[in-house]
Write a protein that holds these residues in place. Structure first.
Motif, PDB file in Angstrom:
ATOM      1  N   GLY A 129       0.813  -1.213   0.000  1.00 24.85           N
ATOM      2  CA  GLY A 129       0.000   0.000   0.000  1.00 24.85           C
ATOM      3  C   GLY A 129       0.846   1.261   0.000  1.00 24.85           C
ATOM      4  N   ILE A 130       1.908   1.254   0.779  1.00 23.94           N
ATOM      5  CA  ILE A 130       2.808   2.408   0.811  1.00 23.94           C
ATOM      6  C   ILE A 130       3.481   2.593  -0.549  1.00 23.94           C
ATOM      7  N   GLY A 131       3.933   1.496  -1.141  1.00 24.97           N
ATOM      8  CA  GLY A 131       4.565   1.575  -2.458  1.00 24.97           C
ATOM      9  C   GLY A 131       3.613   2.076  -3.537  1.00 24.97           C
ATOM     10  N   MET A 132       2.367   1.601  -3.487  1.00 28.38           N
ATOM     11  CA  MET A 132       1.384   2.070  -4.464  1.00 28.38           C
ATOM     12  C   MET A 132       1.072   3.545  -4.263  1.00 28.38           C
ATOM     13  N   GLY A 133       1.016   3.972  -3.025  1.00 29.65           N
ATOM     14  CA  GLY A 133       0.762   5.385  -2.752  1.00 29.65           C
ATOM     15  C   GLY A 133       1.871   6.280  -3.266  1.00 29.65           C
ATOM     16  N   HIS A 134       3.118   5.858  -3.077  1.00 32.68           N
ATOM     17  CA  HIS A 134       4.246   6.645  -3.593  1.00 32.68           C
ATOM     18  C   HIS A 134       4.239   6.667  -5.121  1.00 32.68           C
ATOM     19  N   GLY A 135       3.902   5.531  -5.718  1.00 33.21           N
ATOM     20  CA  GLY A 135       3.832   5.502  -7.178  1.00 33.21           C
ATOM     21  C   GLY A 135       2.733   6.392  -7.723  1.00 33.21           C
ATOM     22  N   LEU A 136       1.581   6.378  -7.066  1.00 34.85           N
ATOM     23  CA  LEU A 136       0.479   7.229  -7.502  1.00 34.85           C
ATOM     24  C   LEU A 136       0.833   8.704  -7.339  1.00 34.85           C
ATOM     25  N   ARG A 137       1.500   9.042  -6.232  1.00 35.35           N
ATOM     26  CA  ARG A 137       1.919  10.433  -6.049  1.00 35.35           C
ATOM     27  C   ARG A 137       2.883  10.851  -7.155  1.00 35.35           C
ATOM     28  N   GLY A 138       3.798   9.965  -7.499  1.00 38.19           N
ATOM     29  CA  GLY A 138       4.765  10.282  -8.550  1.00 38.19           C
ATOM     30  C   GLY A 138       4.122  10.481  -9.905  1.00 38.19           C
ATOM     31  N   GLY A 176       4.091  -1.071 -12.901  1.00 39.27           N
ATOM     32  CA  GLY A 176       4.663  -0.994 -11.559  1.00 39.27           C
ATOM     33  C   GLY A 176       3.696  -1.488 -10.498  1.00 39.27           C
ATOM     34  N   LEU A 177       2.406  -1.113 -10.623  1.00 38.88           N
ATOM     35  CA  LEU A 177       1.404  -1.603  -9.675  1.00 38.88           C
ATOM     36  C   LEU A 177       1.269  -3.118  -9.748  1.00 38.88           C
ATOM     37  N   GLU A 237       1.910  -5.572  -6.584  1.00 35.15           N
ATOM     38  CA  GLU A 237       0.877  -6.509  -6.149  1.00 35.15           C
ATOM     39  C   GLU A 237       1.377  -7.948  -6.230  1.00 35.15           C
ATOM     40  N   THR A 238       2.252  -8.232  -7.186  1.00 32.58           N
ATOM     41  CA  THR A 238       2.833  -9.564  -7.284  1.00 32.58           C
ATOM     42  C   THR A 238       3.663  -9.890  -6.056  1.00 32.58           C
TER      43      THR A 238
END
Length: 111
Positions: A54-63, A85-86, A90-91
């Motif tokens: 979740g943290i990784g997806m949030g950083h990616g979405l912000r980017g 990347g998502l 998730e994988t």
């Protein structure tokens, strides 16, 4: 800080009370102990994996949002890279789930 310390002490007392006050070790008790610790490990493992994903997806979405705001012309390329990347993030969470399930259902007490 004091409340967190008290909660941690109480949690550890509840967690290890069965081990401390245990009777003689039998095969059934060892099996129960294994599944208890396997359940706890599964809970912690999948929780950390989900939180990290979740943290990784949030950083990616912000980017991608910042990149699209700065240069709207590359939004399509950014979206494609973002979706890939998502999928990879998730994988990693699904791999953790598979490892947790293998750990939980691989019974070492079956001969």
């Amino acid at each position: 800080m004091k409340k967190v310390l008290v909660a941690l002490v109480l949690f550890s007392l509840i967690l290890f009370a069965g081990t401390v006050f245990a009777a003689e070790a039998t095969a059934d008790a060892a099996k129960l102990n294994y599944y208890g610790f396997a359940s706890l490990g599964a809970l912690v493992g999948i929780g950390l994996a989900a939180a990290g994903g979740g943290i990784g997806m949030g950083h990616g979405l912000r980017g991608i949002m910042e990149g699209s705001a700065r240069n709207p012309g590359v939004a399509g390329k950014l979206l494609t890279t973002f979706i890939i990347g998502l999928a990879l993030i998730e994988t990693l969470v699904i791999y953790t789930l598979v490892i947790v399930l293998i750990t939980y259902y691989a019974n070492p007490f079956v001969k």
